[in-house]
Design a protein around this motif. Sequence first.
Motif, PDB file in Angstrom:
ATOM      1  N   UNK A 149      91.147  55.288  68.851  1.00  0.00           N
ATOM      2  CA  UNK A 149      90.203  55.807  69.831  1.00  0.00           C
ATOM      3  C   UNK A 149      89.851  54.720  70.850  1.00  0.00           C
ATOM      4  N   UNK A 150      89.838  55.131  72.122  1.00  0.00           N
ATOM      5  CA  UNK A 150      89.556  54.202  73.232  1.00  0.00           C
ATOM      6  C   UNK A 150      88.608  54.880  74.215  1.00  0.00           C
ATOM      7  N   UNK A 151      87.972  54.087  75.068  1.00  0.00           N
ATOM      8  CA  UNK A 151      87.139  54.698  76.117  1.00  0.00           C
ATOM      9  C   UNK A 151      88.003  55.537  77.068  1.00  0.00           C
ATOM     10  N   UNK A 152      87.376  56.480  77.750  1.00  0.00           N
ATOM     11  CA  UNK A 152      88.105  57.353  78.677  1.00  0.00           C
ATOM     12  C   UNK A 152      88.781  56.536  79.773  1.00  0.00           C
ATOM     13  N   UNK A 153      88.129  55.472  80.226  1.00  0.00           N
ATOM     14  CA  UNK A 153      88.713  54.665  81.305  1.00  0.00           C
ATOM     15  C   UNK A 153      90.022  54.012  80.871  1.00  0.00           C
ATOM     16  N   UNK A 154      90.064  53.522  79.618  1.00  0.00           N
ATOM     17  CA  UNK A 154      91.299  52.915  79.118  1.00  0.00           C
ATOM     18  C   UNK A 154      92.379  53.975  78.979  1.00  0.00           C
ATOM     19  N   UNK A 155      91.993  55.135  78.473  1.00  0.00           N
ATOM     20  CA  UNK A 155      92.952  56.230  78.317  1.00  0.00           C
ATOM     21  C   UNK A 155      93.560  56.595  79.668  1.00  0.00           C
ATOM     22  N   UNK A 156      92.711  56.722  80.700  1.00  0.00           N
ATOM     23  CA  UNK A 156      93.207  57.093  82.030  1.00  0.00           C
ATOM     24  C   UNK A 156      94.093  56.003  82.609  1.00  0.00           C
ATOM     25  N   UNK A 157      93.733  54.747  82.383  1.00  0.00           N
ATOM     26  CA  UNK A 157      94.533  53.638  82.917  1.00  0.00           C
ATOM     27  C   UNK A 157      95.935  53.647  82.320  1.00  0.00           C
ATOM     28  N   UNK A 158      96.028  53.858  81.003  1.00  0.00           N
ATOM     29  CA  UNK A 158      97.340  53.904  80.345  1.00  0.00           C
ATOM     30  C   UNK A 158      98.124  55.118  80.826  1.00  0.00           C
ATOM     31  N   UNK A 159      97.428  56.243  80.994  1.00  0.00           N
ATOM     32  CA  UNK A 159      98.107  57.452  81.471  1.00  0.00           C
ATOM     33  C   UNK A 159      98.678  57.239  82.869  1.00  0.00           C
ATOM     34  N   UNK A 160      97.892  56.592  83.769  1.00  0.00           N
ATOM     35  CA  UNK A 160      98.380  56.328  85.120  1.00  0.00           C
ATOM     36  C   UNK A 160      99.550  55.360  85.103  1.00  0.00           C
ATOM     37  N   UNK A 161      99.496  54.360  84.184  1.00  0.00           N
ATOM     38  CA  UNK A 161     100.584  53.386  84.068  1.00  0.00           C
ATOM     39  C   UNK A 161     101.888  54.086  83.689  1.00  0.00           C
ATOM     40  N   UNK A 162     101.822  55.007  82.747  1.00  0.00           N
ATOM     41  CA  UNK A 162     103.031  55.718  82.325  1.00  0.00           C
ATOM     42  C   UNK A 162     103.478  56.709  83.380  1.00  0.00           C
ATOM     43  N   UNK A 163     102.518  57.334  84.067  1.00  0.00           N
ATOM     44  CA  UNK A 163     102.860  58.329  85.070  1.00  0.00           C
ATOM     45  C   UNK A 163     103.569  57.690  86.270  1.00  0.00           C
ATOM     46  N   UNK A 164     103.328  56.443  86.522  1.00  0.00           N
ATOM     47  CA  UNK A 164     103.890  55.740  87.668  1.00  0.00           C
ATOM     48  C   UNK A 164     105.408  55.703  87.634  1.00  0.00           C
ATOM     49  N   UNK A 165     105.981  55.219  86.544  1.00  0.00           N
ATOM     50  CA  UNK A 165     107.453  55.130  86.450  1.00  0.00           C
ATOM     51  C   UNK A 165     107.986  55.517  85.070  1.00  0.00           C
ATOM     52  N   UNK A 166     107.133  56.128  84.242  1.00  0.00           N
ATOM     53  CA  UNK A 166     107.553  56.551  82.909  1.00  0.00           C
ATOM     54  C   UNK A 166     107.511  55.454  81.877  1.00  0.00           C
ATOM     55  N   UNK A 167     107.070  54.269  82.297  1.00  0.00           N
ATOM     56  CA  UNK A 167     107.004  53.125  81.370  1.00  0.00           C
ATOM     57  C   UNK A 167     105.609  52.538  81.421  1.00  0.00           C
ATOM     58  N   UNK A 168     105.072  52.201  80.263  1.00  0.00           N
ATOM     59  CA  UNK A 168     103.754  51.568  80.189  1.00  0.00           C
ATOM     60  C   UNK A 168     103.976  50.060  80.158  1.00  0.00           C
ATOM     61  N   UNK A 169     103.705  49.401  81.273  1.00  0.00           N
ATOM     62  CA  UNK A 169     103.898  47.950  81.318  1.00  0.00           C
ATOM     63  C   UNK A 169     102.883  47.228  80.428  1.00  0.00           C
ATOM     64  N   UNK A 170     101.618  47.584  80.536  1.00  0.00           N
ATOM     65  CA  UNK A 170     100.570  46.939  79.727  1.00  0.00           C
ATOM     66  C   UNK A 170     100.345  47.787  78.477  1.00  0.00           C
ATOM     67  N   UNK A 171     101.284  47.653  77.528  1.00  0.00           N
ATOM     68  CA  UNK A 171     101.211  48.500  76.326  1.00  0.00           C
ATOM     69  C   UNK A 171     100.707  47.771  75.080  1.00  0.00           C
TER      70      UNK A 171
END
Length: 312
Positions: A264-286
Amino acid sequence: MSDATAKPAAPLDEVMLAMDVVDTLRHRQDLVTRELDGTAREGQLIERLREIYRQQGIEVPDHILKEGVEALAESRFAYDPPAPGLNTSLARLYVSRKTWGRPVLLALGALLVVGVGYFGIYQPFQAGQAHQQQIELTEGLPAQMDALYTTIFEETKVQQAVVQADALVSRGKAFAAEGNRPGAEGIVEDLTGLRDKLRQEYVVRVVNRADEQSGFWTFPEINTDATNYYLVVEAIDPDGRALSLPILNEETGETKVVSQWGQRVPESVYNAVANDKRDDGIIQANEVGRKSDGFLDVEFQMPVLNGAVTEW
């Protein structure tokens, strides 16, 4: 009495004739009763016997007939069974030994083998096992606890591990003193698990594969107005292998050993990771956190909330 005055033994054929006379008299009770119990003289009985044998074509001397009559009167050739008693019973038992001897000997042999096996082998073995188990309980297990405590004390980088180990050793030795073997063995397992946990090294990272889910959100049953956000994470050791770890499910209260779980993470962290993956399909800060050797807990590099789930 000298040999010169001793009466010579009667020939065998005369003895047999005398016995036959007695046997004849026994089978002719009417003759014996009439002749002996009446007024007739012994000579008349002898005469009757001579006549019986003549009818059979046998000439029997008078002295044989007389001896037979006397033997009948004296019960010389009669068989009187022995009186009941211990000696008689033992004698009969001895005579019939061929009938009961072999089974009894086999039974006694079997009992001997069983007795030697039980008292000579099994009981000493059981006693030795019990003694060995007692030594292990009172000496061996406490020694294992002390050795594990020493290892934990030397390898840990946090005081928390020493405190936990000290409490476990105290409980374990109390179990051993009480004779509670399962309890003492359970403490050894707990200390071993604490030592192994200290030695673990891994990185907790967000699952970053195109065909797998990286996060999700849920409405908790106890508060449907709230929303809980989770990142799907896994633990990767220095060799790149995914580890299976015990994770407490905050929704069910059960701990399960899993290779992936929802952190479980704060909503802001969840959204940040989602945007990171949505950008190019890869989560750089994983990378979510790191568990280092000598520590018990993960040092998180992302803001996280207390709570995890093992099913979603």
